[in-house]
Motif scaffolding. Structure first.
Motif, short mmCIF file in Angstrom:
data_model
loop_
_atom_site.label_atom_id
_atom_site.label_comp_id
_atom_site.label_asym_id
_atom_site.label_seq_id
_atom_site.Cartn_x
_atom_site.Cartn_y
_atom_site.Cartn_z
N PHE A 15 -35.32 13.86 27.98
CA PHE A 15 -34.26 13.64 27.65
C PHE A 15 -34.10 13.74 26.10
N ASP A 16 -35.14 14.02 25.64
CA ASP A 16 -34.65 14.04 24.08
C ASP A 16 -35.10 15.57 23.68
N SER A 17 -34.81 16.17 22.36
CA SER A 17 -35.52 17.73 22.19
C SER A 17 -36.47 17.46 21.02
N PRO A 18 -37.58 17.95 20.77
CA PRO A 18 -38.53 17.86 20.64
C PRO A 18 -38.85 18.33 19.09
N MET A 19 -37.55 18.81 18.19
CA MET A 19 -36.83 19.12 17.34
C MET A 19 -34.83 18.77 17.39
#
Length: 398
Positions: free
Chosen positions: A167-171
């Motif tokens: 649920f997190d962005s990788p950037m």
């Protein structure tokens, strides 16, 4: 191992197996870690963390309030002189890396992890510590007892190894003071939050160009690696001509051995938009997997500089091998190696335990740098990168 099997001693068998694996300096290896054994070995902490300084001293960089170290008067920045009546350098050399998550491939990584494990022990274990606090000529000796602390002091004291989930962005990106773009890449992978990371990266570069940023900082500290196609895609936004990325030698069951997989070659193709301004890439020991190849590929460009406190992790391989040993212990191992254009193994550290990806600008761990990071909350690597870009822009404009 034979003796352990004959004696039906599960713990001795596991420790022999783990010891053998950890004698191989390859961070691509790992084995199931029974929490019972780990807790028994390093479940206690003395309430502080240490780090190696450029001058060879070992200093305290974190003190847990209310633990024995705090109550004994050990302060932030204290120099550790002796550990159980041994010079601290000798004590560190004797500190086992058996309970690190994976084997260490470089000397720098070994030393940092030994610093982390030095202050861990079985709950109830006591240690004699000789130390000198900052701005004091007095040398003190105290005895500390390891207390259960949920492995608090085992985490990376430089706090770059941040985890991210589906649920997190990788950037993440932003424009810093001075009109300089900044992008933090946690890994080359898709998540539920960012299902199309190549598009997301392209949009970030587009925004930076629309904002006319004066330079770009690519932060690969704590990057866990990921998909090679994505790493090549990201790198393509800095390329004006194609660049070789890697070949792959993997186990070929049809041939009964390792062979070059010609179809797996990856070349970095130029992508639009292309950023050609000054670029600083931030690296350290927590730059792992193919993020090292991303940094190394960008480093081939004349406008790119690597900035770091150390070289990278030094392990890069094709994962996928698994074997289940007696008692259900699972060993994970690489099934292929990455090659450079000459056919040599790429990125992976060799017998000299030196990382092949090193910073052009080394920002050493000094007392002043640690004070800025831990006391003032400043990111000294980021500060250095900003300083370099501004200086280069000043020279160009003049």
């Amino acid at each position: 191992m034979e003796a352990a099997e004959l004696a039906q001693d599960d713990k001795a068998y596991y420790l022999a197996l783990r010891s053998y694996l950890f004698s191989i300096p390859d961070g691509s290896l790992c084995i199931t870690t029974p929490e019972t054994y780990r807790e028994e070995a390093i479940g206690g902490g003395y309430g502080f963390s240490v780090a190696p300084m450029e001058d060879g001293r070992i200093r305290v960089v974190q003190v847990e309030p209310g633990f024995f170290a705090d109550m004994a008067g050990i302060k932030w920045g204290a120099e550790i002189i002796r550990w159980n009546d041994l010079p601290v350098a000798e004590a560190l050399e004797q500190t086992s890396l058996l309970w690190n998550d994976t084997p260490c491939a470089t000397r720098e990584c070994r030393l940092l992890k030994q610093c982390a494990l030095l202050t861990r022990a079985s709950v109830g274990t006591t240690v004699s510590v000789m130390f000198r606090n900052l701005d004091s000529e007095s040398v003190w000796v105290t005895r500390l007892e390891a207390r259960r602390d949920s492995y608090k002091t085992l985490s990376d004291p430089l706090r770059q190894e941040a985890s991210f989930g589906e649920f997190d962005s990788p950037m993440a990106d932003k424009v810093l003071n001075g009109g300089i773009g900044y992008i933090k890449i946690h890994g080359q992978t898709a998540t539920l939050a960012t299902p199309f990371p190549a598009r997301a990266f392209r949009r970030i570069v587009e925004r930076f160009l629309d904002d006319n940023v004066n330079g770009l900082i690519v932060d690969l500290r704590g990057n866990v690696g990921g998909l090679d196609d994505l790493a090549a895609s990201y790198a393509g936004h800095f390329m004006q001509t194609p660049m070789f990325y890697r070949d792959l030698v993997a186990f070929d069951y049809a041939k009964g051995g390792f062979a070059l997989d010609k179809a797996a070659r990856i070349t970095i193709e130029p992508r639009t938009p292309c950023f050609t301004g000054p670029v600083m890439v931030l690296i350290d020991h927590s730059t792992r997997g193919n993020s090292q190849a991303l940094a190394d590929s960008l480093h081939e460009l004349p406008n790119v500089t690597l900035v770091g406190t150390s070289g990278t992790d030094g392990s890069w391989a094709l994962p996928g091998g698994k074997i289940t040993m007696p008692q259900g212990y699972v060993i994970s191992y690489p099934i292929g190696r990455m090659l450079d254009e000459s056919g040599s193994i790429r990125i992976t550290a060799k017998a000299d335990l030196e990382s092949p990806v090193k910073p052009d600008i080394l920002v050493p761990l000094t007392l002043e740098a640690c004070r800025a990071f831990f006391q003032d909350g400043r990111d000294v690597l980021l500060d250095k990168a900003l300083e370099e870009i501004k200086a280069r822009n000043t020279v160009t404009s003049s």
